[in-house]
Scaffold this motif. Structure first.
Motif, PDB file in Angstrom:
ATOM      1  N   ARG A   1       0.839  -1.207   0.000  1.00 47.29           N
ATOM      2  CA  ARG A   1       0.000   0.000   0.000  1.00 47.29           C
ATOM      3  C   ARG A   1       0.873   1.256   0.000  1.00 47.29           C
ATOM      4  O   ARG A   1       0.563   2.250  -0.669  1.00 47.29           O
ATOM      5  CB  ARG A   1      -0.916  -0.023   1.218  1.00 47.29           C
ATOM      6  N   ILE A   2       1.989   1.239   0.729  1.00 48.40           N
ATOM      7  CA  ILE A   2       2.893   2.389   0.755  1.00 48.40           C
ATOM      8  C   ILE A   2       3.528   2.600  -0.615  1.00 48.40           C
ATOM      9  O   ILE A   2       3.658   3.733  -1.092  1.00 48.40           O
ATOM     10  CB  ILE A   2       3.964   2.195   1.851  1.00 48.40           C
TER      11      ILE A   2
ATOM     12  N   GLN B   1       2.234   1.756  -3.486  1.00 51.10           N
ATOM     13  CA  GLN B   1       1.201   2.311  -4.349  1.00 51.10           C
ATOM     14  C   GLN B   1       1.003   3.807  -4.091  1.00 51.10           C
ATOM     15  O   GLN B   1       0.811   4.591  -5.026  1.00 51.10           O
ATOM     16  CB  GLN B   1      -0.108   1.564  -4.132  1.00 51.10           C
ATOM     17  N   SER B   2       1.072   4.184  -2.825  1.00 49.32           N
ATOM     18  CA  SER B   2       0.903   5.603  -2.481  1.00 49.32           C
ATOM     19  C   SER B   2       2.040   6.444  -3.045  1.00 49.32           C
ATOM     20  O   SER B   2       1.809   7.544  -3.574  1.00 49.32           O
ATOM     21  CB  SER B   2       0.833   5.758  -0.960  1.00 49.32           C
TER      22      SER B   2
ATOM     23  N   LEU C   1       1.510   6.865  -6.684  1.00 51.61           N
ATOM     24  CA  LEU C   1       0.441   7.835  -6.932  1.00 51.61           C
ATOM     25  C   LEU C   1       0.947   9.262  -6.778  1.00 51.61           C
ATOM     26  O   LEU C   1       0.624  10.145  -7.598  1.00 51.61           O
ATOM     27  CB  LEU C   1      -0.720   7.570  -5.970  1.00 51.61           C
ATOM     28  N   ILE C   2       1.756   9.498  -5.747  1.00 54.22           N
ATOM     29  CA  ILE C   2       2.301  10.846  -5.537  1.00 54.22           C
ATOM     30  C   ILE C   2       3.212  11.240  -6.698  1.00 54.22           C
ATOM     31  O   ILE C   2       3.185  12.388  -7.174  1.00 54.22           O
ATOM     32  CB  ILE C   2       3.055  10.894  -4.198  1.00 54.22           C
TER      33      ILE C   2
ATOM     34  N   VAL D   1      -3.351  11.268   0.542  1.00 54.09           N
ATOM     35  CA  VAL D   1      -2.840   9.897   0.610  1.00 54.09           C
ATOM     36  C   VAL D   1      -2.662   9.461   2.065  1.00 54.09           C
ATOM     37  O   VAL D   1      -3.047   8.347   2.449  1.00 54.09           O
ATOM     38  CB  VAL D   1      -1.512   9.790  -0.158  1.00 54.09           C
ATOM     39  N   VAL D   2      -2.108  10.344   2.889  1.00 57.17           N
ATOM     40  CA  VAL D   2      -1.928  10.020   4.312  1.00 57.17           C
ATOM     41  C   VAL D   2      -3.281   9.824   4.988  1.00 57.17           C
ATOM     42  O   VAL D   2      -3.454   8.906   5.815  1.00 57.17           O
ATOM     43  CB  VAL D   2      -1.119  11.124   5.011  1.00 57.17           C
TER      44      VAL D   2
ATOM     45  N   ASN E   1      -6.018   8.703   3.625  1.00 54.91           N
ATOM     46  CA  ASN E   1      -6.547   7.405   3.220  1.00 54.91           C
ATOM     47  C   ASN E   1      -5.871   6.267   3.976  1.00 54.91           C
ATOM     48  O   ASN E   1      -6.526   5.291   4.368  1.00 54.91           O
ATOM     49  CB  ASN E   1      -6.370   7.213   1.717  1.00 54.91           C
ATOM     50  N   LEU E   2      -4.569   6.381   4.198  1.00 56.32           N
ATOM     51  CA  LEU E   2      -3.864   5.357   4.972  1.00 56.32           C
ATOM     52  C   LEU E   2      -4.361   5.333   6.421  1.00 56.32           C
ATOM     53  O   LEU E   2      -4.563   4.261   6.999  1.00 56.32           O
ATOM     54  CB  LEU E   2      -2.360   5.616   4.929  1.00 56.32           C
TER      55      LEU E   2
END
Length: 318
Positions: A3-4, A6-7, A10-11, A297-298, A300-301
């Motif tokens: 997941r990290i 992917q984040s 995305l960034i 993003v943060v 959502n995590l």
């Protein structure tokens, strides 16, 4: 870790997309940097383009920008002649304070109103709350803000209607916090009112469904009080959709903060982005867009983490 990763991907995509869109906008950044006095000097404009790398191909400019961002360098503001990082750090915590207060207010009041209307659907107060939810859902954020400014500027005059601090304030630390809190009430309520309406409707529908579940009937059959059944057993399951939607709507909150900060002259990222657009300050605008993407993003995590804490079934499944 997946997941990290992917984040981070995305960034990176957001960085490339934002830079590309800014480059496609009409106008010459060299003219903005030179100002009105130097905009007519071709030699000065050519020198500025060479100093800032504006005369290089798009791919080279993009690669250079991504490399600087990875190192934590977001460039310098054309207007303020300061680093973009320092400008954003000055405006970041007011935006986090505003968005956090609005989100907390929306979740708390929305859930409480939803639970009350679900437990007493025929109560006149429930009908009034339902009407107010529909009104709040239909009112634009800027219109709510303007109405509150008119009310508290001309009628009751209880709260300040603009800024983050009183310009004539002279007090200690606690008094300073109280002053900021007074200035925060109106913009936070304006930003959160729309989401109070949404979350109250969502929590009401979820609570009505949960109250018909088998485990709620079992809890009542055991002789537990209605308060324990509702707030300890049913509410924990009914609030899950609210938490999910709140996490997904964090980006909408940030975009709404731009309007609210402009209406109430709140010194946050939204106001900085608005001023940057008017001044064609591309480095600052790119920095604000990047930080906004990182915050989303943060958020959502963190939503995933809170979701696992609320619903033990997810931990077991994982």
């Amino acid at each position: 870790m997946a997941r990290i990763a992917q984040s981070l991907g995305l960034i990176l995509a957001v960085i490339v997309l934002n830079f590309s869109l800014i480059q496609l906008t009409p106008g010459d950044p060299a003219v903005v940097i030179a100002g009105e006095s130097g905009a007519g000097d071709p030699a000065l404009l050519a020198e500025i383009r060479a100093d800032y790398g504006l005369d290089e191909p798009f791919v080279n400019q993009l690669g250079s920008y991504v490399g600087r961002v990875v190192q934590g360098d977001l460039g310098e503001s054309f207007f303020f002649n300061r680093s973009v990082v320092s400008l954003i750090l000055d405006r970041l915590w007011p935006t986090i304070l505003l968005v956090g207060a609005a989100l907390l207010m929306a979740i708390v009041f929305g859930v409480l109103v939803g639970v009350f209307t679900a437990r007493r659907p025929e109560n006149p107060v429930s009908h009034f709350a339902t009407v107010m939810a529909l009104v709040g859902f239909s009112m634009p954020v800027f219109w709510t803000g303007l109405l509150l400014i008119i009310l508290f500027a001309s009628v009751v005059q209880w709260l300040p209607i603009g800024g983050m601090r009183d310009v004539q304030f002279d007090g200690g630390l606690i008094a300073s916090w109280v002053d900021v809190a007074r200035h925060l009430v109106l913009p936070a309520f304006t930003l959160g009112f729309l989401y109070i309406a949404q979350y109250s409707r969502l929590s009401r529908a979820s609570m009505l469904e949960v109250l018909q579940s088998d485990f709620v009937r079992t809890a009542r059959a055991k002789g537990l009080t209605e308060r324990v059944v509702v707030y300890k057993h049913a509410l924990r399951n009914a609030v899950i959709p609210v938490v999910t939607v709140a996490g997904l709507q964090f980006g909408s909150l940030l975009s709404g903060a731009l309007v609210v900060e402009t209406v109430f002259n709140w010194p946050g990222l939204g106001r900085l982005a608005y001023d940057s657009v008017l001044r064609r300050d591309a480095p600052v605008l790119l920095g604000v867009l990047l930080i906004s993407a990182v915050l989303v993003v943060v958020a959502n995590l963190l939503t995933d983490i809170v979701y696992r804490l609320i619903d033990p079934r997810i931990r077991v499944g994982g």
